[in-house]
Each structure stands twice: as C-alpha cells, then as structure tokens.
Design an enzyme around this catalytic site. Structure first.
Site, PDB file in Angstrom:
ATOM      1  N   LYS A 126    -127.400   4.556 -39.434  1.00 15.50           N
ATOM      2  CA  LYS A 126    -128.845   4.819 -39.324  1.00 15.50           C
ATOM      3  C   LYS A 126    -129.169   5.642 -38.072  1.00 15.50           C
ATOM      4  O   LYS A 126    -129.949   6.586 -38.140  1.00 15.50           O
ATOM      5  CB  LYS A 126    -129.642   3.500 -39.272  1.00 15.50           C
ATOM      6  CG  LYS A 126    -129.522   2.652 -40.524  1.00 15.50           C
ATOM      7  CD  LYS A 126    -130.519   1.500 -40.537  1.00 15.50           C
ATOM      8  CE  LYS A 126    -130.295   0.508 -39.418  1.00 15.50           C
ATOM      9  NZ  LYS A 126    -129.059  -0.289 -39.552  1.00 15.50           N
ATOM     10  N   ARG A 165    -136.875  -6.201 -41.075  1.00 15.20           N
ATOM     11  CA  ARG A 165    -135.579  -6.785 -41.415  1.00 15.20           C
ATOM     12  C   ARG A 165    -135.745  -8.093 -42.179  1.00 15.20           C
ATOM     13  O   ARG A 165    -134.758  -8.724 -42.512  1.00 15.20           O
ATOM     14  CB  ARG A 165    -134.811  -7.072 -40.141  1.00 15.20           C
ATOM     15  CG  ARG A 165    -133.730  -6.034 -39.802  1.00 15.20           C
ATOM     16  CD  ARG A 165    -133.128  -6.480 -38.519  1.00 15.20           C
ATOM     17  NE  ARG A 165    -131.843  -6.091 -38.153  1.00 15.20           N
ATOM     18  CZ  ARG A 165    -131.543  -5.130 -37.304  1.00 15.20           C
ATOM     19  NH1 ARG A 165    -132.474  -4.300 -36.873  1.00 15.20           N
ATOM     20  NH2 ARG A 165    -130.314  -4.962 -36.909  1.00 15.20           N
ATOM     21  N   ARG A 180    -121.422  -2.025 -26.953  1.00 10.08           N
ATOM     22  CA  ARG A 180    -122.533  -2.975 -27.042  1.00 10.08           C
ATOM     23  C   ARG A 180    -121.981  -4.382 -27.160  1.00 10.08           C
ATOM     24  O   ARG A 180    -121.022  -4.612 -27.902  1.00 10.08           O
ATOM     25  CB  ARG A 180    -123.357  -2.664 -28.298  1.00 10.08           C
ATOM     26  CG  ARG A 180    -124.636  -1.925 -28.008  1.00 10.08           C
ATOM     27  CD  ARG A 180    -125.291  -1.491 -29.276  1.00 10.08           C
ATOM     28  NE  ARG A 180    -125.672  -2.608 -30.145  1.00 10.08           N
ATOM     29  CZ  ARG A 180    -126.376  -2.461 -31.262  1.00 10.08           C
ATOM     30  NH1 ARG A 180    -126.765  -1.261 -31.643  1.00 10.08           N
ATOM     31  NH2 ARG A 180    -126.696  -3.493 -32.008  1.00 10.08           N
TER      32      ARG A 180
HETATM   33  P1  AMP Z   1    -129.888  -3.112 -33.967  1.00  9.15           P
HETATM   34  O1  AMP Z   1    -129.686  -2.215 -32.790  1.00  9.15           O
HETATM   35  O2  AMP Z   1    -130.956  -2.615 -34.902  1.00  9.15           O
HETATM   36  O3  AMP Z   1    -128.603  -3.437 -34.680  1.00  9.15           O
HETATM   37  O4  AMP Z   1    -130.459  -4.504 -33.401  1.00  9.15           O
HETATM   38  C1  AMP Z   1    -129.710  -5.272 -32.479  1.00  9.15           C
HETATM   39  C2  AMP Z   1    -130.198  -6.703 -32.493  1.00  9.15           C
HETATM   40  O5  AMP Z   1    -131.581  -6.763 -32.107  1.00  9.15           O
HETATM   41  C3  AMP Z   1    -130.145  -7.392 -33.858  1.00  9.15           C
HETATM   42  O6  AMP Z   1    -128.871  -7.951 -34.157  1.00  9.15           O
HETATM   43  C4  AMP Z   1    -131.214  -8.480 -33.693  1.00  9.15           C
HETATM   44  O7  AMP Z   1    -130.739  -9.552 -32.897  1.00  9.15           O
HETATM   45  C5  AMP Z   1    -132.282  -7.736 -32.884  1.00  9.15           C
HETATM   46  N1  AMP Z   1    -133.243  -7.039 -33.776  1.00  9.15           N
HETATM   47  C6  AMP Z   1    -133.410  -5.695 -33.907  1.00  9.15           C
HETATM   48  N2  AMP Z   1    -134.389  -5.418 -34.797  1.00  9.15           N
HETATM   49  C7  AMP Z   1    -134.836  -6.616 -35.251  1.00  9.15           C
HETATM   50  C8  AMP Z   1    -135.815  -7.009 -36.195  1.00  9.15           C
HETATM   51  N3  AMP Z   1    -136.525  -6.093 -36.899  1.00  9.15           N
HETATM   52  N4  AMP Z   1    -136.017  -8.340 -36.395  1.00  9.15           N
HETATM   53  C9  AMP Z   1    -135.310  -9.272 -35.723  1.00  9.15           C
HETATM   54  N5  AMP Z   1    -134.353  -8.976 -34.823  1.00  9.15           N
HETATM   55  C10 AMP Z   1    -134.113  -7.652 -34.582  1.00  9.15           C
END
Ligand code: AMP
Length: 209
Positions: free
Chosen positions: A13, A88, A155
């Site tokens: 993404k 999400r 990360r």
């Molecule tokens: P990402 O960078 O989008 O993979 O997000 C990293 C982490 O942030 C995820 O594993 C969740 O713990 C948290 N996170 C990001 N976006 C959301 C969301 N829309 N709802 C809940 N937790 C989120």
C-alpha cells in the site's frame, strides 16, 4: 478524489500510494504513521497506542476515529485524500461514512490490494526504512544503496511473530469491510501478487489517471 486503500500488512500500500499521489494532488493519510508519531512522543496516549501496536493489535476504534476526523478537517484534504490503513474495522468504516456525510462528501473508490498471507511474511520481514529520508526499501526486492544500508532500521512490529498477529487481526476485523464496501459498489479489487509496475498500472486505470 476520496480514496481508501485496504490490504493486509506488506501488500504494498505504501509503495503504491506514492504513485497515486504523483498522479493526483491529494494528501496520503496513514493512520499507522499518525499512530507511530503519537508513540514517539510522551504521555498516556503514546503509552496506550504502544500497548496495542507492539503486540500487533489494532488500536481502539474511538481513538483512531478521532485522529482521522481531526486530520480530515485540514485544508489540504479539500481536493480529496488517500486513506491508507484506515478504516480497518466495520465500526471505523461506519464512523468514516458519518464523518464524510457531515461534510457533504463521500468515497469514490475503495482499492483492495489483494494478496495471500504466504507472500507477505518475506515481504514484511525484509522491509527496512531510512530514518533520514523516510524511504522504505526491501533487502531482496528493492535493495538499498550501499551508502545508506548501515543506517536503515526495521519497524518494531515488522518481525515475523508480530506480523502473524497483525494478519490475524486483518482477517478477523478488516476483511469484513470488503462485503461492506462491495454492497456500496465502491470496492475495486487489485491483484497484489503482480509486479509493482503492473499493480501501479492497474490502480491508475481504475482511477482514470
Ligand atoms: P500500519 O502502518 O498501517 O501497518 O499500522 C501499524 C499499526 O498501527 C497497526 O498494526 C495497528 O496497531 C495501528 N493502526 C494503524 N491504523 C489503524 C487503524 N485504522 N485502526 C486501529 N489500529 C491501527
């Protein structure tokens, strides 16, 4: 153009968002980035977010919904936005629908980057980012130049153990969004197993860019 980007962690993404932003003058709103920025500060909110992300769990809906609602008020969202990693859960999708309705707006497309879990582990565990430029590399698929390799970081939640938990969260909580958006005629399924260039081409075709 009001866009949502859905897909499991590691589907690509972030990389594809860059191509969309080059073609359309809209800001990318990544809730993962907003949450990581929150965590890098101090205080109760940072601690609360960290408790979830370090385990690969979703941060509670009401917290994330408030972050997005605030972000959508900014002037740069007037021509549209690309939401990356939000919504999400179905609760978040309903909250987003209400936020947009209040502003007399609606989504144009929900792009789903579709890819099976087996391909994601290698993609995620090889991912590294450059803290100086923010650029993301992959040790095998997009190798970094020798001069930056020593400063790259991984990360904390990109380890295999945390990734497995993030994938379970995706299947349990995020996959139900697909019928939600299908019913509304907004879902555009993109085959995420194709090359990055093919994925980009297909996305731009969908968006008419
Ligand atoms: P990402 O960078 O989008 O993979 O997000 C990293 C982490 O942030 C995820 O594993 C969740 O713990 C948290 N996170 C990001 N976006 C959301 C969301 N829309 N709802 C809940 N937790 C989120």
């Amino acid at each position: 153009m009001n866009l949502v980007f859905v897909g499991p962690p590691g589907a690509g993404k972030g990389t594809q968002a860059e191509a969309i932003l080059k073609a359309f003058p809209i800001p990318q709103i990544s809730t993962g980035d907003i949450i990581r920025a929150t965590i890098s500060g101090d205080g109760a909110l940072a601690d609360e977010c960290r408790r979830y992300t370090e385990k690969g769990l979703l941060v509670p809906d009401d917290l994330v919904n408030r972050m997005v609602d605030r972000r959508l008020q900014a002037d740069d969202c007037r021509p549209g936005f690309l939401l990356d990693g939000y919504p999400r859960t179905v609760n978040q999708a309903e909250a987003l629908e209400a936020m947009l309705e209040r502003r007399g707006r609606a989504l144009d497309h929900v792009l789903l980057l579709d890819i099976v879990d087996d391909l994601l582990v290698e993609r995620i565990t090889g991912r590294r980012s450059d803290p100086e430029t923010g650029k993301i590399y992959h040790l095998k698929f997009d190798p970094p130049p020798a001069e930056v390799v020593n400063r790259l970081v991984q990360r904390e939640d990109d380890t295999e153990q945390v990734l497995r938990r993030r994938l379970t969260e995706y299947h349990e909580k995020t996959a139900p969004l697909l019928p939600f958006y299908q019913e509304r005629g907004l879902l555009r399924r993109i085959d995420g197993t194709q090359s990055m260039a093919q994925v980009r081409k297909q996305i731009l075709q969908v968006l008419g860019g």
